[in-house]
Scaffold this active site. Structure first.
Site, mmCIF file in Angstrom:
data_model
loop_
_atom_site.group_PDB
_atom_site.id
_atom_site.type_symbol
_atom_site.label_atom_id
_atom_site.label_comp_id
_atom_site.label_asym_id
_atom_site.label_seq_id
_atom_site.Cartn_x
_atom_site.Cartn_y
_atom_site.Cartn_z
ATOM 1 N N LYS A 125 9.368 12.487 16.466
ATOM 2 C CA LYS A 125 9.539 12.501 17.917
ATOM 3 C C LYS A 125 10.971 12.824 18.301
ATOM 4 O O LYS A 125 11.887 12.114 17.922
ATOM 5 C CB LYS A 125 9.205 11.105 18.472
ATOM 6 C CG LYS A 125 7.811 10.627 18.145
ATOM 7 C CD LYS A 125 7.622 9.146 18.467
ATOM 8 C CE LYS A 125 8.412 8.244 17.552
ATOM 9 N NZ LYS A 125 8.044 6.806 17.715
ATOM 10 N N THR B 129 12.824 4.099 29.393
ATOM 11 C CA THR B 129 11.974 4.550 28.285
ATOM 12 C C THR B 129 11.656 3.425 27.309
ATOM 13 O O THR B 129 11.280 3.682 26.177
ATOM 14 C CB THR B 129 12.678 5.691 27.520
ATOM 15 O OG1 THR B 129 13.959 5.207 27.104
ATOM 16 C CG2 THR B 129 12.858 6.928 28.369
ATOM 17 N N GLY C 202 9.783 1.228 25.171
ATOM 18 C CA GLY C 202 8.388 1.214 24.704
ATOM 19 C C GLY C 202 7.694 2.562 24.622
ATOM 20 O O GLY C 202 6.475 2.616 24.411
ATOM 21 N N THR C 203 8.447 3.664 24.752
ATOM 22 C CA THR C 203 7.774 4.989 24.665
ATOM 23 C C THR C 203 7.121 5.193 23.301
ATOM 24 O O THR C 203 6.010 5.708 23.206
ATOM 25 C CB THR C 203 8.772 6.143 24.910
ATOM 26 O OG1 THR C 203 9.989 5.851 24.221
ATOM 27 C CG2 THR C 203 9.057 6.343 26.376
ATOM 28 N N GLY C 204 7.822 4.777 22.249
ATOM 29 C CA GLY C 204 7.292 4.980 20.894
ATOM 30 C C GLY C 204 6.030 4.156 20.664
ATOM 31 O O GLY C 204 5.042 4.646 20.090
ATOM 32 N N CYS C 205 6.058 2.892 21.129
ATOM 33 C CA CYS C 205 4.881 2.018 20.972
ATOM 34 C C CYS C 205 3.704 2.614 21.724
ATOM 35 O O CYS C 205 2.562 2.652 21.231
ATOM 36 C CB CYS C 205 5.160 0.635 21.544
ATOM 37 S SG CYS C 205 6.650 -0.130 20.882
HETATM 38 N N1 ATP Z 1 12.213 11.340 29.128
HETATM 39 C C1 ATP Z 1 11.109 11.686 28.476
HETATM 40 N N2 ATP Z 1 10.228 12.582 29.023
HETATM 41 C C2 ATP Z 1 9.103 12.927 28.386
HETATM 42 N N3 ATP Z 1 8.748 12.461 27.184
HETATM 43 C C3 ATP Z 1 9.566 11.588 26.584
HETATM 44 C C4 ATP Z 1 10.768 11.149 27.177
HETATM 45 N N4 ATP Z 1 11.377 10.254 26.345
HETATM 46 C C5 ATP Z 1 10.554 10.144 25.283
HETATM 47 N N5 ATP Z 1 9.488 10.963 25.399
HETATM 48 C C6 ATP Z 1 8.379 11.089 24.462
HETATM 49 O O1 ATP Z 1 8.013 9.777 24.105
HETATM 50 C C7 ATP Z 1 7.496 9.749 22.804
HETATM 51 C C8 ATP Z 1 8.213 8.673 22.015
HETATM 52 O O2 ATP Z 1 9.421 9.210 21.544
HETATM 53 P P1 ATP Z 1 10.751 8.379 21.374
HETATM 54 O O3 ATP Z 1 11.689 9.206 20.586
HETATM 55 O O4 ATP Z 1 11.185 7.895 22.709
HETATM 56 O O5 ATP Z 1 10.200 7.170 20.485
HETATM 57 P P2 ATP Z 1 10.896 5.902 19.925
HETATM 58 O O6 ATP Z 1 12.352 6.139 19.736
HETATM 59 O O7 ATP Z 1 10.141 5.467 18.757
HETATM 60 O O8 ATP Z 1 10.667 4.872 21.124
HETATM 61 P P3 ATP Z 1 10.888 3.263 21.118
HETATM 62 O O9 ATP Z 1 12.304 3.053 21.517
HETATM 63 O O10 ATP Z 1 9.936 2.793 22.128
HETATM 64 O O11 ATP Z 1 10.623 2.782 19.773
HETATM 65 C C9 ATP Z 1 7.638 11.158 22.258
HETATM 66 O O12 ATP Z 1 6.424 11.860 22.411
HETATM 67 C C10 ATP Z 1 8.706 11.753 23.146
HETATM 68 O O13 ATP Z 1 8.607 13.151 23.190
HETATM 69 C C1 HMH Z 2 8.169 -6.034 19.668
HETATM 70 C C2 HMH Z 2 8.753 -4.669 19.763
HETATM 71 N N1 HMH Z 2 8.219 -3.689 19.055
HETATM 72 C C3 HMH Z 2 8.729 -2.439 19.129
HETATM 73 C C4 HMH Z 2 9.808 -2.169 19.925
HETATM 74 C C5 HMH Z 2 10.359 -0.744 19.951
HETATM 75 O O1 HMH Z 2 10.697 -0.302 21.165
HETATM 76 C C6 HMH Z 2 10.362 -3.231 20.670
HETATM 77 N N2 HMH Z 2 11.407 -3.064 21.489
HETATM 78 N N3 HMH Z 2 9.803 -4.469 20.571
HETATM 79 MG MG MG Z 3 10.092 3.497 18.104
#
Ligand code: ATP
Ligand code: HMH
Ligand code: MG
Length: 486
Positions: free
Chosen positions: A395, A426, A428-431
């Site tokens: 990602k 953003t 929780g975007t990854g979750c």
């Molecule tokens: N501002 C944004 N606009 C559109 N899509 C986004 C944006 N920020 C993140 N994404 C999308 O969100 C998804 C998660 O990516 P991200 O890199 O944010 O994950 P992460 O770092 O694991 O997140 P977390 O911090 O929640 O663990 C991907 O599909 C990414 O392309």
């Molecule tokens: C509990 C939990 N899982 C995953 C993340 C990643 O964003 C977070 N901030 N908290």
């Molecule tokens: Mg993540």
């Protein structure tokens, strides 16, 4: 495009069939269809009885490109020749067109074959002839087809019960009579004039779509299930809380096995209490021996003991569709996994995953290299995929300010280009992304389609521009709900 059986079933929901005769000054079939697809039609058939073949083919070619853009199946009515000539997704034919022909052989195994039927016998014969779905009607009086018989809801139900392929109801269906089909077990409704004769085809489409959704609600038996194995985020934006909201909004029954309790908010993670390995095992046993999940999402795993227990239980139950989000650091910068646990994660869990979804810093750790360019993203994904025999989604996201993600699966690379939404919230975007992928896998979508659909959901949740808390706040997971019930 190729559609799985499950995708074809879902695509029956709102099946639009063209009719140029209603076009107004300045409108083209393509412009109206674009509006219709934009508003959520799930399938498109070109049916233009009065167009001569070359003009028909020209229109069909334009609509094919449009449907590919919206990832909606596109079929041609009646003409196998034109369907093949333009490489449409398939063809729809009536009873009169199938006598004495082996249409399945003619169009090949990958094309969608739709057949009209009005009786149980015709439906069963259509299925035997290799149909992917049947159109059953006419359910109400229709102006489009003269002399069509009207079917009762009971008859429709009998037909649905007699076949295993999807059934779409057709004939005089509009917003006011659609509810009368409830209880019929159809997978969707096909409409012509309810959309094309409307003053506002886009609005007509979205109105019909929400009615069709109510009609085709999953029966309890068909409800798919998903499990999140992750940490609790008391502030509700990430972890278990984000996963349950996401899975629910993506139409599956959501369950959770908690690996840790975190005291965190949008600014920081204050404290973590890890679940004992024995208690994680008990949660998994309760879940897998009763409501077996159709897909599993794995998030925060604070230590190696928990990873070992989890891997053992997943192998024991032969869990399906495992999406592993290798959560190492929170959006706020706090460490969520012991560094020493990474080795165990690689050895025990990655090989069990169908998909692993690292962000760039996590991909650097998993691939043991620095990543700065798109080529390096591709090389890292290939390395991780080949080493651990799983698919990989790297990602680009809030850490690098793009929304482009790379999927590596079975040696194939696919970039998903997302519009970067100017929302600093953003958390929780990854979750959310990994849970939405798991929910879509649970529903039977292919991996690539699940990623596509999950990104679309995430964009909706980000675009709602929720702004809560002092730090990087949560998204609106329920952006597509009004909160009103009547
Ligand atoms: N501002 C944004 N606009 C559109 N899509 C986004 C944006 N920020 C993140 N994404 C999308 O969100 C998804 C998660 O990516 P991200 O890199 O944010 O994950 P992460 O770092 O694991 O997140 P977390 O911090 O929640 O663990 C991907 O599909 C990414 O392309
Ligand atoms: C509990 C939990 N899982 C995953 C993340 C990643 O964003 C977070 N901030 N908290
Ligand atoms: Mg993540």
């Amino acid at each position: 495009m190729n559609f799985s059986k499950e995708e074809i079933r879902h695509s029956m929901l709102l099946y639009a069939i063209t009719d140029r005769t209603w076009l107004k000054e300045g409108e083209t079939l393509t412009s109206i269809c674009e509006d219709v697809l934009k508003h959520g039609a799930t399938f498109l058939q070109i049916r233009e009885k009065d167009l001569e073949p070359s003009a028909f083919q020209k229109e069909a070619l334009e609509l094919k490109a449009l449907c590919a853009k919206y990832q909606v199946p596109f079929v041609v009515n009646d003409s196998v020749e034109i369907a093949l000539a333009i490489d449409a997704d398939g063809v729809h034919v009536g009873q009169g067109d199938i006598q004495g022909k082996n249409l399945r052989a003619l169009i090949g195994k990958d094309k969608i074959l739709g057949i009209s039927a009005a009786t149980v016998a015709e439906a069963v014969a259509a299925q035997a002839a290799g149909a992917d779905y049947i159109g059953v009607g006419a359910v109400f009086g229709t102006s489009t087809k003269k002399n069509a018989r009207n079917l009762s809801v009971e008859k429709l139900r009998e037909i649905c019960a007699a076949v295993t392929i999807p059934v779409v109801a057709i004939g005089g269906i509009h917003a006011l009579n659609l509810r009368k089909l409830s209880g019929s077990q159809v997978d969707g409704v096909a409409v012509i004039s309810a959309i094309f004769s409307s003053d506002n085809p886009g609005k007509a489409t979205s109105d019909l779509l929400s009615l069709a959704r109510q009609l085709v609600q999953p029966t309890p038996r068909l409800m798919r299930t998903a499990l999140s194995i992750a940490g609790s985020d008391c502030s509700g934006g990430a972890g278990i809380q984000a996963d349950l909201k996401t899975m629910t909004m993506n139409g599956v029954y959501a369950m959770s096995a908690i690996t840790a309790l975190t005291a965190q908010n949008t600014t920081k993670v204050e404290k973590i209490v890890e679940t004992s390995p024995d208690f994680l095992k008990s949660q998994l046993d309760m879940i897998f021996t009763d409501i077996f999940p159709d897909a599993v999402k794995i998030g925060m795993l604070p230590n190696a003991r928990l990873i070992e227990v989890l891997a053992e239980r997943l192998r024991f139950y032969q869990a399906k569709h495992i999406v592993l989000d290798p959560v190492m650091v929170a959006t706020s910068g706090s460490i969520l996994m012991e560094t020493s646990a990474v080795l165990t994660l690689k050895k025990e869990l990655l090989p069990l995953a169908e998909l692993v979804t690292p962000n760039i810093p996590e991909a650097e750790i998993l691939s043991e290299r620095k990543i700065t360019t798109p080529e390096e993203i591709e090389a890292a994904a290939e390395f991780i995929g080949k080493t651990y025999h799983c698919a990989v989604l790297i990602k680009g996201g809030h850490s690098v300010n793009t929304a482009n993600d790379l999927l590596w699966a079975d040696g194939q690379m696919e970039w998903f280009y997302g519009r970067c939404i100017p929302n600093p919230n953003t958390h929780g975007t990854g979750c959310t992304l990994s849970s939405a992928i798991a929910a879509n896998l649970a529903k039977g979508y292919s991996l690539s389609t699940s990623v596509q659909r999950a990104k679309k959901y995430l964009s909706g949740a980000l675009s709602a521009m929720l702004d809560l808390g002092a730090g990087s706040g949560p998204m609106n997971h329920a952006f597509c709900l009004t909160g009103e019930f009547s």
